[in-house]
Design an enzyme around this catalytic site. Structure first.
Site, PDB file in Angstrom:
ATOM      1  N   TYR A   1      18.534  33.077 -27.116  1.00 43.14           N
ATOM      2  CA  TYR A   1      18.944  33.548 -28.452  1.00 43.14           C
ATOM      3  C   TYR A   1      17.862  33.185 -29.482  1.00 43.14           C
ATOM      4  O   TYR A   1      17.677  33.889 -30.473  1.00 43.14           O
ATOM      5  CB  TYR A   1      20.315  32.987 -28.826  1.00 43.14           C
ATOM      6  CG  TYR A   1      21.014  33.773 -29.916  1.00 43.14           C
ATOM      7  CD1 TYR A   1      21.337  35.121 -29.736  1.00 43.14           C
ATOM      8  CD2 TYR A   1      21.360  33.180 -31.127  1.00 43.14           C
ATOM      9  CE1 TYR A   1      21.974  35.842 -30.732  1.00 43.14           C
ATOM     10  CE2 TYR A   1      22.009  33.895 -32.123  1.00 43.14           C
ATOM     11  CZ  TYR A   1      22.315  35.223 -31.916  1.00 43.14           C
ATOM     12  OH  TYR A   1      22.946  35.942 -32.913  1.00 43.14           O
TER      13      TYR A   1
ATOM     14  N   LYS B   1      20.763  32.986 -37.684  1.00 44.47           N
ATOM     15  CA  LYS B   1      22.209  32.802 -37.893  1.00 44.47           C
ATOM     16  C   LYS B   1      22.501  31.481 -38.602  1.00 44.47           C
ATOM     17  O   LYS B   1      23.454  31.393 -39.382  1.00 44.47           O
ATOM     18  CB  LYS B   1      22.978  32.887 -36.580  1.00 44.47           C
ATOM     19  CG  LYS B   1      22.992  34.290 -35.934  1.00 44.47           C
ATOM     20  CD  LYS B   1      23.614  35.366 -36.815  1.00 44.47           C
ATOM     21  CE  LYS B   1      23.909  36.637 -36.018  1.00 44.47           C
ATOM     22  NZ  LYS B   1      24.349  37.757 -36.898  1.00 44.47           N
TER      23      LYS B   1
END
Ligand code: 0WE
Length: 258
Positions: free
Chosen positions: A158, A165
């Site tokens: 990720y 995020k």
């Protein structure tokens, strides 16, 4: 209190019928909201056609191109909202992008431009859209974005999206603090992994989904419509006391340690 009639809701981030934003748009419509839909324009107009056909049953009163990397498109989107709606009550931010090569392998190899792109599209765009919506939310409003567990845990591959995020979730808190006095609430939903256009482009998403099905308390993944229900709640009067929060809609996966 979960009646959104008379509320104008702008939904960004619909790409196809698997998009989480599509699940949210359907549930907002069901609750009676008047919808505006934005899409990411491409040269051939393929996305415009695809998204227009998809959202037609929700009879949106606005359907606009909006690439957040172009300030002019954001300006004209909110110009049209000011002209046609006069006010906006709900803003749904479901936008993220990182270069494919930055979602695999070594995080330390992330390029400066890849880092910039991911943070610009996936995190800065929330502040950008919130700033544009603020003067049109005179009677209060609700802003919602989508996050993922990779913001607070190191999830394999990720990588730069996790950093984006984390920045997005911090932005939720700073925007909530700024906009609270105007009765504008700002929250995030951290959704569990779902098969979407974005996640399917990532190697190993099916393995991640199977892992959630084994470990999560509910022993299954969540659906776009479940995220849509939580989003509708957060944008409704039922959540009038909630701002600055990240709500996990993930079958409980986040609580587990072993
Ligand atoms: O936030 C996301 C997806 C974000 C995403 C996905 C792509 C794929 C195609 C952003 N940019 C791109 N760019 C592309 O070119 N998710 C929460 C889904 C997701 O993405 C992952 C995941 C999960 C879950 C990437 C690596 C590991 C897990």
């Amino acid at each position: 209190m979960l009646d959104l009639t008379g509320k104008n809701a702008l939904v960004t981030g619909i790409a196809n019928n698997r998009s989480i934003a599509w699940g949210i748009a359907q549930q907002l419509h069901k609750a009676g909201a008047n919808l505006g839909i934005t899409y990411l324009p491409d040269e051939k107009g393929k996305m415009q056609k695809k998204v227009a056909d998809l959202v037609e049953p929700l009879s949106p009163s606005l359907f606009l191109p909006c690439n957040v990397q172009d300030d002019g498109q954001v300006e004209s989107t909110f110009g049209v909202i000011a002209d046609k709606w006069g006010k906006i009550d709900i803003l749904i931010h479901c936008l993220a992008f990182a270069q494919r090569e930055d979602l695999t392998g070594a995080f330390s190899q992330t390029s400066r431009s890849g880092f910039q792109t991911a943070l610009e599209v996936s995190a800065y765009s929330l502040a950008q859209l919130a700033g544009a919506a603020k003067p049109l939310m005179g009677s209060g409003g609700s802003i919602l974005t989508l996050s993922y567990l990779g913001s607070v845990r190191a999830i394999p591959n990720y990588n730069v999206m996790g950093v984006a995020k984390a920045g997005l979730e911090a932005s939720v808190r700073y925007l909530a603090a700024e906009l609270g006095p105007e009765n504008i609430r700002v929250n995030a939903i951290s959704a569990g992994p779902i098969r979407t256009l974005a996640s399917s482009a990532v190697g190993g998403i099916l393995d991640m989904i199977h892992h959630v099905e084994e470990i999560a308390p509910l022993r299954r993944t969540v659906t776009q419509l479940e995220v849509g229900n939580a989003a509708t709640f957060l944008c409704s009067g039922l959540a009038s006391g909630i701002t600055g929060q990240v709500l996990y809609v993930d079958s409980g996966y986040e609580i587990m340690g072993m």
